[in-house]
Design an enzyme around this catalytic site. Structure first.
Site, PDB file in Angstrom:
ATOM      1  N   HIS A 187       0.853  -1.200   0.000  1.00 13.88           N
ATOM      2  CA  HIS A 187       0.000   0.000   0.000  1.00 13.88           C
ATOM      3  C   HIS A 187       0.886   1.245   0.000  1.00 13.88           C
ATOM      4  O   HIS A 187       1.697   1.454   0.907  1.00 13.88           O
ATOM      5  CB  HIS A 187      -0.933  -0.006   1.215  1.00 13.88           C
ATOM      6  CG  HIS A 187      -2.039  -1.006   1.065  1.00 13.88           C
ATOM      7  ND1 HIS A 187      -2.567  -1.704   2.106  1.00 13.88           N
ATOM      8  CD2 HIS A 187      -2.712  -1.419  -0.051  1.00 13.88           C
ATOM      9  CE1 HIS A 187      -3.525  -2.513   1.657  1.00 13.88           C
ATOM     10  NE2 HIS A 187      -3.630  -2.358   0.350  1.00 13.88           N
ATOM     11  N   GLU A 190       1.518   3.913   3.003  1.00 16.94           N
ATOM     12  CA  GLU A 190       1.952   3.429   4.316  1.00 16.94           C
ATOM     13  C   GLU A 190       3.472   3.519   4.410  1.00 16.94           C
ATOM     14  O   GLU A 190       4.193   2.519   4.363  1.00 16.94           O
ATOM     15  CB  GLU A 190       1.386   2.017   4.521  1.00 16.94           C
ATOM     16  CG  GLU A 190      -0.142   2.040   4.506  1.00 16.94           C
ATOM     17  CD  GLU A 190      -0.819   0.680   4.340  1.00 16.94           C
ATOM     18  OE1 GLU A 190      -0.118  -0.348   4.346  1.00 16.94           O
ATOM     19  OE2 GLU A 190      -2.063   0.651   4.198  1.00 16.94           O
ATOM     20  N   ARG A 241      -3.217   4.677  -2.464  1.00 19.39           N
ATOM     21  CA  ARG A 241      -3.076   3.345  -1.846  1.00 19.39           C
ATOM     22  C   ARG A 241      -2.712   2.255  -2.858  1.00 19.39           C
ATOM     23  O   ARG A 241      -1.966   1.331  -2.573  1.00 19.39           O
ATOM     24  CB  ARG A 241      -4.421   3.016  -1.191  1.00 19.39           C
ATOM     25  CG  ARG A 241      -4.614   1.588  -0.710  1.00 19.39           C
ATOM     26  CD  ARG A 241      -6.000   1.455  -0.068  1.00 19.39           C
ATOM     27  NE  ARG A 241      -6.402   0.089   0.152  1.00 19.39           N
ATOM     28  CZ  ARG A 241      -6.281  -0.571   1.302  1.00 19.39           C
ATOM     29  NH1 ARG A 241      -5.751   0.031   2.341  1.00 19.39           N
ATOM     30  NH2 ARG A 241      -6.682  -1.806   1.414  1.00 19.39           N
ATOM     31  N   HIS A 311       2.529  -3.335   6.774  1.00 15.79           N
ATOM     32  CA  HIS A 311       1.526  -2.324   6.442  1.00 15.79           C
ATOM     33  C   HIS A 311       1.473  -1.321   7.581  1.00 15.79           C
ATOM     34  O   HIS A 311       2.150  -1.467   8.588  1.00 15.79           O
ATOM     35  CB  HIS A 311       0.138  -2.981   6.322  1.00 15.79           C
ATOM     36  CG  HIS A 311      -0.056  -3.804   5.091  1.00 15.79           C
ATOM     37  ND1 HIS A 311      -0.900  -3.431   4.070  1.00 15.79           N
ATOM     38  CD2 HIS A 311       0.461  -5.002   4.721  1.00 15.79           C
ATOM     39  CE1 HIS A 311      -0.898  -4.363   3.125  1.00 15.79           C
ATOM     40  NE2 HIS A 311      -0.076  -5.334   3.495  1.00 15.79           N
ATOM     41  N   GLU A 386       0.593  -4.604  11.013  1.00 15.08           N
ATOM     42  CA  GLU A 386       0.133  -3.212  10.902  1.00 15.08           C
ATOM     43  C   GLU A 386       0.947  -2.396  11.897  1.00 15.08           C
ATOM     44  O   GLU A 386       0.715  -2.430  13.102  1.00 15.08           O
ATOM     45  CB  GLU A 386      -1.370  -3.101  11.212  1.00 15.08           C
ATOM     46  CG  GLU A 386      -2.273  -3.821  10.229  1.00 15.08           C
ATOM     47  CD  GLU A 386      -2.507  -3.064   8.921  1.00 15.08           C
ATOM     48  OE1 GLU A 386      -2.027  -1.918   8.777  1.00 15.08           O
ATOM     49  OE2 GLU A 386      -3.185  -3.635   8.036  1.00 15.08           O
TER      50      GLU A 386
HETATM   51  O1  0X9 Z   1      -6.963  -3.958   4.207  1.00 14.57           O
HETATM   52  C1  0X9 Z   1      -5.806  -4.362   4.082  1.00 14.57           C
HETATM   53  O2  0X9 Z   1      -5.337  -4.717   3.006  1.00 14.57           O
HETATM   54  C2  0X9 Z   1      -4.889  -4.405   5.319  1.00 14.57           C
HETATM   55  N1  0X9 Z   1      -5.097  -3.238   6.133  1.00 14.57           N
HETATM   56  S1  0X9 Z   1      -4.596  -1.766   5.628  1.00 14.57           S
HETATM   57  O3  0X9 Z   1      -5.078  -0.788   6.582  1.00 14.57           O
HETATM   58  N2  0X9 Z   1      -3.016  -1.715   5.659  1.00 14.57           N
HETATM   59  O4  0X9 Z   1      -5.060  -1.547   4.305  1.00 14.57           O
HETATM   60  C3  0X9 Z   1      -5.186  -5.641   6.112  1.00 14.57           C
HETATM   61  C4  0X9 Z   1      -4.997  -6.919   5.349  1.00 14.57           C
HETATM   62  C5  0X9 Z   1      -5.262  -8.134   6.190  1.00 14.57           C
HETATM   63  N3  0X9 Z   1      -5.207  -9.355   5.413  1.00 14.57           N
HETATM   64  C6  0X9 Z   1      -6.223  -9.800   4.647  1.00 14.57           C
HETATM   65  N4  0X9 Z   1      -7.384  -9.256   4.650  1.00 14.57           N
HETATM   66  N5  0X9 Z   1      -5.987 -10.859   3.906  1.00 14.57           N
HETATM   67 ZN    ZN Z   2      -1.937  -1.639   4.016  1.00 20.45          ZN
END
Ligand code: 0X9
Ligand code: ZN
Length: 423
Positions: A187, A190, A241, A311, A386
């Site tokens: 992303h 980040e 993003r 992330h 995270e």
């Molecule tokens: O939404 C996401 O891709 C991740 N959070 S973020 O705030 N960095 O965008 C979390 C991803 C967790 N993993 C999966 N959902 N597979």
């Molecule tokens: Zn992310």
């Protein structure tokens, strides 16, 4: 000038260079919101389904704050709904644009004062500011040249805009050793993620007391998997993003690379609208960046035992699955290693992480790299880390602290691999 060209020019100016829409930062408000009931939380989730609302942090845990940005046009209606449903909220800032400019300015001041720049010196020291991609490249090239006994740098492919995607391998040599794969920057916005990955590289390469960490286990570190997006956040729009690929039939750019992996792709938490922040792409691995990771992992999948994808933000250590609330068979192991990692991470400065499956802690979202690495490529452990935030990212002065504490967690994953796979 004839009328046709006049209208055409007006149209081009109005649309911007390629018609891309970015939620305007001028007057954008930053809300910190706390939901107390599942009903409030589901209402908040529905409010985030709006191109003028950017979700920076939103978890499933009641009582934990969500961080949401809302454009000036939309903010009074957004606020009225929160008031109507008695959802607790505070406005952290009502001028996101100002904060973004201030952040960029401060980063540039730190860059100008940094010994890397003042002494015009390449070094293996970690970055004390958020680097541009070319600065990361110089750093990586420097390491490959000056620490060639343990560092090798390869390209796993190129980004949509033709930037090299690097993997830094740190190894004491020999074949078929168990490996830990770490990537960052899927992303774009980040920023703390690539810096934390590079901090780990610095620790491994320069700190003699860390040589035991790569004696029996190889480290594969991809500091930026989405350099096009990363550069765009520095040069054009701070909250970008996705990747920067062109979507056929749409003026909207990019795919959410973390919705583009081929395990239950597009079944939940991803959008089929190319304008959405969570667009999953036209097909799995449609993005050259995710495809490059896939090919690299499949070429090494016998040896990659643990995967960490960095992330931000929220201080969560998330394990699969992201596509279902069901827990994987190896959940007890995923949890116990994560608990030890979180304890090690907390030791230096007391930073606390929440542990759990992505779906149960954050939200259901299929197509993530973590699910694919464990569910398809066969890594034994897989986590999304995270990292901590700041107003958006931590100030440059915190990069090192985040690097130090996160590296403590990395050591625990290394220890698990060594104990489990090295006889
Ligand atoms: O939404 C996401 O891709 C991740 N959070 S973020 O705030 N960095 O965008 C979390 C991803 C967790 N993993 C999966 N959902 N597979
Ligand atoms: Zn992310």
């Amino acid at each position: 000038m004839n009328m046709f060209y006049f209208i055409l020019i007006i149209f081009i100016i109005a649309a911007g260079s390629n018609g891309e829409y970015h939620p305007p930062l001028k007057g954008m408000q930053y809300f910190s919101i706390t939901c107390k009931t599942p009903e409030q939380l589901s209402l908040l989730r529905s409010l985030t389904n709006n191109p003028n609302v950017l979700t920076l942090k939103l978890s499933q845990i009641l009582g934990e704050s969500a961080d949401i940005l809302v454009t000036a046009d939309e903010s009074s209606q957004f606020k009225n709904i929160l008031l109507l449903y008695k959802i607790d909220h505070t406005i952290i800032t009502d001028d996101v644009e100002h904060v973004v400019h201030e952040e960029a300015l401060k980063n540039n001041i730190v860059r100008m004062q940094s010994s890397r720049i003042t002494l015009n010196k390449l070094s293996a020291e970690p970055f004390d500011y958020y680097p541009r991609y070319h600065e990361m490249e110089e750093y990586i090239t420097f390491l490959a040249k000056n620490y060639s006994e343990i560092v090798s740098v390869d390209s796993i492919g190129t980004s949509f805009q033709n930037r090299t995607l690097y993997v830094i391998k740190i190894s004491s040599g020999g074949d078929n050793k168990p490996q830990i794969l770490i990537d960052a920057g899927i992303h774009a916005r980040e920023w703390i993620a690539p810096s934390t990955a590079l901090y780990a590289v610095h620790q491994l390469v320069t700190n003699q007391s860390n040589t035991y960490l790569y004696k029996n286990v190889d480290w594969l570190i991809i500091p930026s998997l989405n350099p096009d997006g990363y550069e765009y956040t520095h040069s054009n729009y701070r909250f970008w993003r996705k990747t920067r690929s062109i979507n056929k039939g749409s003026t909207c750019i990019g795919t959410d690379a973390n919705r583009n992996f081929d395990l239950k792709w597009m079944t939940v938490g991803a959008s089929s609208n190319p304008c959405s922040e969570t667009y999953g792409g036209p097909k799995p691995f449609s993005e050259v960046e995710t495809l490059a990771l896939k090919d690299y992992v499949m070429a090494n999948n016998k040896t990659i035992k643990a995967y960490l994808t960095l992330h931000s933000y929220g201080q969560y250590l998330l394990h699969p699955w992201g596509y279902t609330s069901d827990l994987p068979e190896n959940e007890p192991e995923l949890r116990s290693v994560a608990e030890r990692a979180a304890a090690a991470l907390a030791a230096p400065f007391g930073t606390r992480y929440t542990i759990g499956s992505s779906t149960n802690v954050l939200y259901a979202a299929a197509g993530g790299s973590d699910d694919w690495l464990m569910g398809v490529a066969g890594a034994n452990l897989s986590y999304t880390v995270e990292l901590p935030g700041g107003r958006f990212d931590p100030p440059p002065s915190r990069i090192e602290f985040v690097g130090i504490e996160t590296f403590e967690a990395f050591k625990v994953f290394q220890e698990y691999i060594e104990k489990t796979f090295v006889n």
